[in-house]
Design a protein around this motif. Structure first.
Motif, PDB file in Angstrom:
ATOM      1  N   ASP A  82      -4.057  86.035 131.093  1.00  0.00           N
ATOM      2  CA  ASP A  82      -4.453  86.967 130.374  1.00  0.00           C
ATOM      3  C   ASP A  82      -5.742  87.847 130.744  1.00  0.00           C
ATOM      4  O   ASP A  82      -6.639  86.739 131.526  1.00  0.00           O
ATOM      5  N   LEU A  83      -5.991  88.883 130.750  1.00  0.00           N
ATOM      6  CA  LEU A  83      -7.405  89.171 130.992  1.00  0.00           C
ATOM      7  C   LEU A  83      -8.397  88.594 129.935  1.00  0.00           C
ATOM      8  O   LEU A  83      -8.042  88.387 128.808  1.00  0.00           O
ATOM      9  N   LEU A 113     -18.561  97.234 129.284  1.00  0.00           N
ATOM     10  CA  LEU A 113     -17.238  97.379 129.726  1.00  0.00           C
ATOM     11  C   LEU A 113     -16.077  97.708 128.563  1.00  0.00           C
ATOM     12  O   LEU A 113     -16.329  97.150 127.513  1.00  0.00           O
ATOM     13  N   ASP A 114     -15.247  98.731 128.531  1.00  0.00           N
ATOM     14  CA  ASP A 114     -14.206  98.946 127.981  1.00  0.00           C
ATOM     15  C   ASP A 114     -13.288  97.499 127.701  1.00  0.00           C
ATOM     16  O   ASP A 114     -13.276  96.761 128.902  1.00  0.00           O
ATOM     17  N   ILE A 115     -12.593  97.149 126.488  1.00  0.00           N
ATOM     18  CA  ILE A 115     -11.807  96.232 126.613  1.00  0.00           C
ATOM     19  C   ILE A 115     -10.452  96.497 126.716  1.00  0.00           C
ATOM     20  O   ILE A 115      -9.967  97.363 125.870  1.00  0.00           O
ATOM     21  N   PRO A 116      -9.859  96.114 127.980  1.00  0.00           N
ATOM     22  CA  PRO A 116      -8.383  96.468 128.159  1.00  0.00           C
ATOM     23  C   PRO A 116      -7.296  95.873 126.806  1.00  0.00           C
ATOM     24  O   PRO A 116      -7.679  94.787 126.207  1.00  0.00           O
ATOM     25  N   ALA A 117      -6.265  96.409 126.494  1.00  0.00           N
ATOM     26  CA  ALA A 117      -5.206  95.916 125.962  1.00  0.00           C
ATOM     27  C   ALA A 117      -4.798  94.562 125.980  1.00  0.00           C
ATOM     28  O   ALA A 117      -4.605  94.065 127.275  1.00  0.00           O
ATOM     29  N   GLY A 118      -4.802  93.897 125.167  1.00  0.00           N
ATOM     30  CA  GLY A 118      -4.342  92.303 125.522  1.00  0.00           C
ATOM     31  C   GLY A 118      -5.351  91.363 126.099  1.00  0.00           C
ATOM     32  O   GLY A 118      -5.020  90.229 126.383  1.00  0.00           O
ATOM     33  N   CYS A 119      -6.415  91.828 125.901  1.00  0.00           N
ATOM     34  CA  CYS A 119      -7.544  91.225 126.873  1.00  0.00           C
ATOM     35  C   CYS A 119      -8.064  90.064 125.636  1.00  0.00           C
ATOM     36  O   CYS A 119      -8.769  90.548 124.610  1.00  0.00           O
ATOM     37  N   THR A 120      -8.678  88.817 126.087  1.00  0.00           N
ATOM     38  CA  THR A 120      -9.270  88.006 125.168  1.00  0.00           C
ATOM     39  C   THR A 120     -10.694  88.136 125.454  1.00  0.00           C
ATOM     40  O   THR A 120     -11.468  88.231 126.562  1.00  0.00           O
ATOM     41  N   VAL A 121     -11.605  88.277 124.206  1.00  0.00           N
ATOM     42  CA  VAL A 121     -13.047  88.454 124.502  1.00  0.00           C
ATOM     43  C   VAL A 121     -13.904  87.237 124.244  1.00  0.00           C
ATOM     44  O   VAL A 121     -13.575  86.378 123.165  1.00  0.00           O
ATOM     45  N   VAL A 122     -14.799  87.026 125.060  1.00  0.00           N
ATOM     46  CA  VAL A 122     -15.594  85.544 124.873  1.00  0.00           C
ATOM     47  C   VAL A 122     -17.109  86.593 124.472  1.00  0.00           C
ATOM     48  O   VAL A 122     -17.596  87.041 125.393  1.00  0.00           O
ATOM     49  N   ASP A 123     -17.553  85.758 123.332  1.00  0.00           N
ATOM     50  CA  ASP A 123     -18.992  86.303 123.015  1.00  0.00           C
ATOM     51  C   ASP A 123     -19.792  85.304 123.690  1.00  0.00           C
ATOM     52  O   ASP A 123     -19.779  84.179 123.409  1.00  0.00           O
ATOM     53  N   ALA A 124     -20.688  85.940 124.591  1.00  0.00           N
ATOM     54  CA  ALA A 124     -21.582  85.033 125.049  1.00  0.00           C
ATOM     55  C   ALA A 124     -23.091  85.308 124.828  1.00  0.00           C
ATOM     56  O   ALA A 124     -24.001  85.010 125.260  1.00  0.00           O
ATOM     57  N   GLY A 170     -10.713  82.566 135.532  1.00  0.00           N
ATOM     58  CA  GLY A 170     -10.427  83.353 134.537  1.00  0.00           C
ATOM     59  C   GLY A 170      -9.655  82.370 133.381  1.00  0.00           C
ATOM     60  O   GLY A 170      -9.218  83.200 132.399  1.00  0.00           O
ATOM     61  N   VAL A 171      -9.780  81.105 133.338  1.00  0.00           N
ATOM     62  CA  VAL A 171      -9.141  80.144 132.336  1.00  0.00           C
ATOM     63  C   VAL A 171     -10.275  79.331 131.750  1.00  0.00           C
ATOM     64  O   VAL A 171     -10.909  78.738 132.602  1.00  0.00           O
ATOM     65  N   THR A 172     -10.505  79.427 130.625  1.00  0.00           N
ATOM     66  CA  THR A 172     -11.391  78.643 129.985  1.00  0.00           C
ATOM     67  C   THR A 172     -10.935  77.185 130.020  1.00  0.00           C
ATOM     68  O   THR A 172      -9.817  76.572 129.564  1.00  0.00           O
ATOM     69  N   VAL A 173     -11.821  76.379 130.759  1.00  0.00           N
ATOM     70  CA  VAL A 173     -11.491  74.754 131.033  1.00  0.00           C
ATOM     71  C   VAL A 173     -12.399  73.740 130.256  1.00  0.00           C
ATOM     72  O   VAL A 173     -11.840  72.536 130.258  1.00  0.00           O
ATOM     73  N   TRP A 174     -13.419  74.496 129.914  1.00  0.00           N
ATOM     74  CA  TRP A 174     -14.222  73.308 129.083  1.00  0.00           C
ATOM     75  C   TRP A 174     -15.107  73.978 128.034  1.00  0.00           C
ATOM     76  O   TRP A 174     -15.477  75.167 128.225  1.00  0.00           O
ATOM     77  N   LYS A 175     -14.759  73.623 126.788  1.00  0.00           N
ATOM     78  CA  LYS A 175     -15.521  74.458 125.577  1.00  0.00           C
ATOM     79  C   LYS A 175     -15.914  73.222 124.486  1.00  0.00           C
ATOM     80  O   LYS A 175     -15.042  72.363 124.369  1.00  0.00           O
ATOM     81  N   ARG A 181     -28.179  92.179 131.911  1.00  0.00           N
ATOM     82  CA  ARG A 181     -27.400  91.942 130.699  1.00  0.00           C
ATOM     83  C   ARG A 181     -26.014  92.887 130.889  1.00  0.00           C
ATOM     84  O   ARG A 181     -26.294  94.040 130.500  1.00  0.00           O
ATOM     85  N   VAL A 182     -24.982  92.279 131.474  1.00  0.00           N
ATOM     86  CA  VAL A 182     -23.699  93.076 131.746  1.00  0.00           C
ATOM     87  C   VAL A 182     -22.683  92.196 131.178  1.00  0.00           C
ATOM     88  O   VAL A 182     -22.720  91.144 131.046  1.00  0.00           O
ATOM     89  N   ASP A 183     -21.573  92.854 131.382  1.00  0.00           N
ATOM     90  CA  ASP A 183     -20.255  92.281 130.831  1.00  0.00           C
ATOM     91  C   ASP A 183     -19.627  91.940 132.283  1.00  0.00           C
ATOM     92  O   ASP A 183     -19.633  92.284 133.389  1.00  0.00           O
ATOM     93  N   VAL A 184     -18.418  90.847 132.157  1.00  0.00           N
ATOM     94  CA  VAL A 184     -17.815  90.553 133.300  1.00  0.00           C
ATOM     95  C   VAL A 184     -16.341  90.483 132.859  1.00  0.00           C
ATOM     96  O   VAL A 184     -16.074  89.782 131.993  1.00  0.00           O
ATOM     97  N   LEU A 185     -15.406  91.162 133.406  1.00  0.00           N
ATOM     98  CA  LEU A 185     -13.943  91.190 133.209  1.00  0.00           C
ATOM     99  C   LEU A 185     -13.455  90.217 134.273  1.00  0.00           C
ATOM    100  O   LEU A 185     -13.589  90.644 135.650  1.00  0.00           O
ATOM    101  N   CYS A 186     -12.624  89.314 133.770  1.00  0.00           N
ATOM    102  CA  CYS A 186     -11.814  88.502 134.799  1.00  0.00           C
ATOM    103  C   CYS A 186     -10.401  88.989 134.591  1.00  0.00           C
ATOM    104  O   CYS A 186      -9.716  89.220 133.714  1.00  0.00           O
ATOM    105  N   GLY A 187      -9.708  89.095 135.926  1.00  0.00           N
ATOM    106  CA  GLY A 187      -8.424  89.505 136.021  1.00  0.00           C
ATOM    107  C   GLY A 187      -7.321  88.536 135.777  1.00  0.00           C
ATOM    108  O   GLY A 187      -7.588  87.241 135.764  1.00  0.00           O
TER     109      GLY A 187
END
Length: 458
Positions: free
Chosen positions: A10-11, A45-56, A415-420, A27-33
Motif C-alpha cells: 500500500d502507499l 502532498l495530497d493523500i492518495p486513495a487507500g494510502c496509509t498516513v504516518v504522523d511524524a 515503504g513498509v514499517t519494520v520497527w516501531k 518541512r515536507v512530506d514523503v510519499l512511498c510507492g
C-alpha cells in the motif's frame, strides 16, 4: 533475495516531520510507492486513495542508515541479528565476506543464501586473500555479474605490498575500489610475541601490540601504494591522529581517498582493555584497539571536516573472521547523535552524511540509498532528536555506561514499517540484496593520472 522488496505494498505518506538529508532540512512530506520506492517529496502532498498516513509531528525524518562495515559473512544467525540494526535506525549494511579457502564466486553464493535471513538490505565487499590468477579472475566475475564493487585488503592479516599493488590496480581497471585495513602486521606480531613472553596477553596485549605509530605508518603506506596504481581507496577502520593526518595530506594532494571509523572508537577509551579497570569484567580485544582522548578528539574533528567520511558499527559475530566487535548494530547512529550532534560537533545534515549518505556515495548506491528523493528506496527513520539514555553494561557491548542520544521511533524499509514502538514488526518481510554497480569505465585512466599528480612532489 529480490531486486526490490518482492510484493506490491500500500502507499504510505509520511507527513508533519522535519525531513533531513545530507544537504538540507525541510518541512515536507514523503510519499512511498507500492514497489518500495519514494514517489514524491514536497510540502502538503495530497493523500492518495487507500494510502496509509504516518504522523511524524515532532520528529525528524531521515534516510535509513547505511552501515559500511560489518563482518557477518555466511552466517544465518548473524544475519538474524540485523533486527538490532533496525532498532538503531540502520536499514542497509555493507558486509565484508572472507572466502575462507573457497573460490570467490562460491563464497559469494554461500553468503547470498545466508543473507536471505537479513532484516535489512545488504550489499557485500569481498576480502581478498592473495593476488593469485584465480583471485584476479574471481574479481572480474564478482564485478561483472554479482554486483560487487569493493574489495577488502587486510594489511593486518599480512597481505604484502606487492599483492596490494597488484590487487588495487586490477580493481581499478575493472571499475572497483579497494578498502584497505591499515595495520603493520609484522610489527604487531613481533610486539605481541614479545608481550606473551613477558606474560602479557588478552586485552592489555591487544592495546600494547598496536601502538598509534603502527597504524599511522601502515596508513601512509597504504595510501602510497594505492596512489602508485592510481586506484581509489577507502581506508579503515581509522583510530589515531597519525592516520587522520595521512588521510588529510593525501586528500589535500588530490588523491581519491576516503576513510571510515568504527563508532566505538569515538567514545570508548583504552581502559576497556583492562579487566581490572572494568571492575573485574572481561577485557575487550580489538584491532585497532581503543585509544585515549587525544585520538578520539582527532576522529571527531576528522568527521566534522570530512577527512573521515563515514561511521561503521564493525559488527562481527563471535567466531567469524576479521576484526570487529560482537555488538553495536543498534548503537552506531545513537553514539554519533549524542556525542556529535547533541554535543555541538556536528549538524543534523552532517549526521545524515556520516551515517548514511557518504557510504552510499562511496560504494555507488546513491541515490538509491542515503537519499530522500523520488526514485530512491523508501527507507526512512523517524527520529526522536531529544532522547537520551545510558547504555546498560553487558557482555556483548563495549558501550556500557556510555550515553546514547536520539531514538528510532519508527523505521520504514522499502515503504513498509519494520520497527516501531521498540519492537520488530515481523511480517516475514526480509531485506533484499543491493548490487553495488561498478564505477564508470573511464574512471581508472583518470584516477591514474590524478595519482601521478598527487605523488609528483613525493
Amino acid at each position: 533475495m529480490g531486486a526490490r522488496h518482492g510484493v506490491v505494498r500500500d502507499l504510505l505518506l509520511v507527513r508533519g516531520g522535519m525531513v533531513v538529508t545530507g544537504q538540507a532540512s525541510l518541512r515536507v512530506d514523503v510519499l512511498c510507492g507500492g514497489m518500495g520506492e519514494m514517489l514524491a517529496v514536497g510540502p502538503d502532498l495530497d493523500i492518495p486513495a487507500g494510502c496509509t498516513v504516518v504522523d511524524a509531528g515532532g520528529l525528524l525524518v531521515m534516510p535509513g542508515g547505511v552501515d559500511p562495515h560489518t563482518a557477518i559473512g555466511a552466517d544465518e544467525a548473524g544475519f538474524a541479528r540485523t533486527a538490532e540494526a533496525l532498532a538503531g535506525g540502520t536499514t542497509t549494511i555493507l558486509d565484508t565476506l572472507y572466502p575462507l579457502g573457497a573460490s570467490l564466486d562460491d563464497a559469494w553464493r554461500a553468503w547470498w543464501h545466508a543473507a536471505a535471513r537479513s532484516r535489512v538490505d545488504v550489499g557485500v565487499h569481498m576480502a581478498l586473500p592473495a593476488a593469485s590468477p584465480d583471485v584476479l579472475q574471481g574479481m572480474d566475475v564478482l564485478v561483472a555479474r554479482r554486483g560487487v564493487n569493493a574489495f577488502h585488503l587486510s594489511m593486518a592479516d599480512g597481505l604484502s605490498d606487492r599483492a596490494i599493488l597488484q590487487l588495487a590496480g586490477h580493481a581499478a581497471a575493472c571499475g572497483a575500489l579497494c578498502r584497505i585495513e591499515a595495520q603493520n602486521a609484522q610489527a604487531v606480531a613481533y610486539l605481541r610475541a614479545e608481550l606473551a613472553r613477558a606474560g602479557i596477553t588478552g586485552g592489555e596485549a591487544c592495546l600494547l601490540s598496536a601502538p598509534p605509530p603502527v597504524e599511522a605508518e601502515a596508513t601512509g603506506r597504504a595510501l602510497m601504494l594505492a596512489g602508485l596504481k592510481g586506484a581509489p581507496v577507502q581506508v579503515g577502520p581509522v583510530s589515531t591522529t597519525g592516520a587522520v593526518a595521512c588521510l588529510a595530506a593525501a586528500r589535500l594532494n588530490g588523491q581519491r581517498v576516503e576513510g571510515h571509523v568504527l563508532a566505538p572508537h569515538l567514545v570508548v577509551d583504552e581502559t576497556a582493555h583492562d579487566a581490572d579497570a572494568a571492575g573485574g569484567g572481561a577485557a575487550w580485544t580489538s584491532l585497532p584497539p581503543f585509544r585515549d582522548g587525544t585520538h578520539r578528539r582527532a576522529l571527531w574533528g576528522a568527521l566534522a571536516c570530512g577527512t573521515i567520511g563515514m561511521v561503521a558499527s564493525g559488527f562481527r559475530p563471535v567466531g567469524r573472521p576479521g576484526n570487529g566487535l560482537p555488538g553495536g548494530l543498534a548503537e552506531r547512529m545513537r553514539v554519533v547523535w549524542r556525542h556529535g550532534v547533541q554535543a555541538g560537533l556536528l549538524g543534523a545534515e552532517e549526521f545524515v552524511a556520516v551515517t548514511a549518505q557518504a557510504a552510499a556515495r562511496a560504494f555507488n548506491i546513491y541515490p538509491r540509498k542515503g537519499a530522500i528523493m523520488p526514485g530512491a528506496d523508501a527507507d526512512l527513520v523517524l527520529w526522536d532528536p531529544d532522547a537520551q539514555e545510558t547504555s546498560p553494561h553487558g557482555p556483548g557491548t563495549p558501550y556500557g555506561g556510555i550515553m546514547l542520544g536520539g531514538r528510532a521511533v519508527q523505521v520504514i524499509r522499502g515503504g513498509v514499517t519494520v520497527w516501531k514502538d521498540n519492537r520488530l514488526y515481523d511480517d516475514g518481510c526480509y531485506g533484499t540484496y543491493v548490487p553495488c554497480p561498478a564505477f564508470r569505465s573511464g574512471l581508472s585512466v583518470e584516477l591514474r593520472e590524478a595519482a601521478r599528480l598527487s605523488l609528483r612532489d613525493g
